[in-house]
Design a protein around this motif. Sequence first.
Motif, PDB file in Angstrom:
ATOM      1  N   LEU A   1     -41.420   7.991  -4.993  1.00  0.00           N
ATOM      2  CA  LEU A   1     -40.545   8.332  -3.666  1.00  0.00           C
ATOM      3  C   LEU A   1     -39.376   8.284  -4.069  1.00  0.00           C
ATOM      4  O   LEU A   1     -38.592   7.802  -4.805  1.00  0.00           O
TER       5      LEU A   1
ATOM      6  N   GLU B   1     -36.864   7.029   0.879  1.00  0.00           N
ATOM      7  CA  GLU B   1     -38.086   6.855   1.376  1.00  0.00           C
ATOM      8  C   GLU B   1     -38.394   5.316   1.281  1.00  0.00           C
ATOM      9  O   GLU B   1     -37.940   4.577   0.156  1.00  0.00           O
TER      10      GLU B   1
ATOM     11  N   ARG C   1     -47.998   6.748   8.056  1.00  0.00           N
ATOM     12  CA  ARG C   1     -47.953   8.152   7.097  1.00  0.00           C
ATOM     13  C   ARG C   1     -48.673   9.245   7.833  1.00  0.00           C
ATOM     14  O   ARG C   1     -47.725  10.634   7.705  1.00  0.00           O
TER      15      ARG C   1
ATOM     16  N   ARG D   1     -43.022  16.263   4.280  1.00  0.00           N
ATOM     17  CA  ARG D   1     -42.461  15.293   3.359  1.00  0.00           C
ATOM     18  C   ARG D   1     -41.165  16.086   2.703  1.00  0.00           C
ATOM     19  O   ARG D   1     -40.313  15.722   2.210  1.00  0.00           O
TER      20      ARG D   1
ATOM     21  N   PHE E   1     -39.500  11.263   6.641  1.00  0.00           N
ATOM     22  CA  PHE E   1     -39.857  10.538   5.454  1.00  0.00           C
ATOM     23  C   PHE E   1     -38.648   9.955   4.725  1.00  0.00           C
ATOM     24  O   PHE E   1     -38.693   8.760   4.068  1.00  0.00           O
ATOM     25  N   LYS E   2     -37.490  10.625   4.690  1.00  0.00           N
ATOM     26  CA  LYS E   2     -36.364  10.496   3.949  1.00  0.00           C
ATOM     27  C   LYS E   2     -35.156  10.416   4.781  1.00  0.00           C
ATOM     28  O   LYS E   2     -34.197  10.993   4.902  1.00  0.00           O
TER      29      LYS E   2
END
Length: 134
Positions: free
Chosen positions: A26, A30, A38, A44, A88-89
């Motif tokens: 990860l 994340e 998810r 991603r 996600f980040k």
Amino acid sequence: MDEHDADSEREAQIKGPSAGGDDPALDPYEINFLPEFRSGRGPRAPFVNGSGVVIGDHMYESPQSPLSSWTEDTDPAVMAGSEWVHPFKDVGFLTSENRDYFERGIAPESGIFTHADKDAAYEAGNDGASGNKP
């Protein structure tokens, strides 16, 4: 163990598990999303938004970003919306409330981020004072 190591260990215990838990795959921003969070989130990998800014590469300064040419006349709404947040980040996922929700399924307390007597919603075209359109 020296004093610095002891301080680091205490700090780690206070903060809890690091972002990504124990999964080295990860990204540092994340978290370990539960399966129901998810799917359908978006890419991603880093992506280029409609303003030509790469989102998700952790490089927060870029010539295309409104942050690089911000003035008192810049409307903050130019950087609002999902195209400015990586699915996600994002550093916001590291808050305890988001980690509880997305990693553990614990819903946030109702009403903790609300103003009972104020409408904090932004709408382009409002007069800015009453929340009513001119």
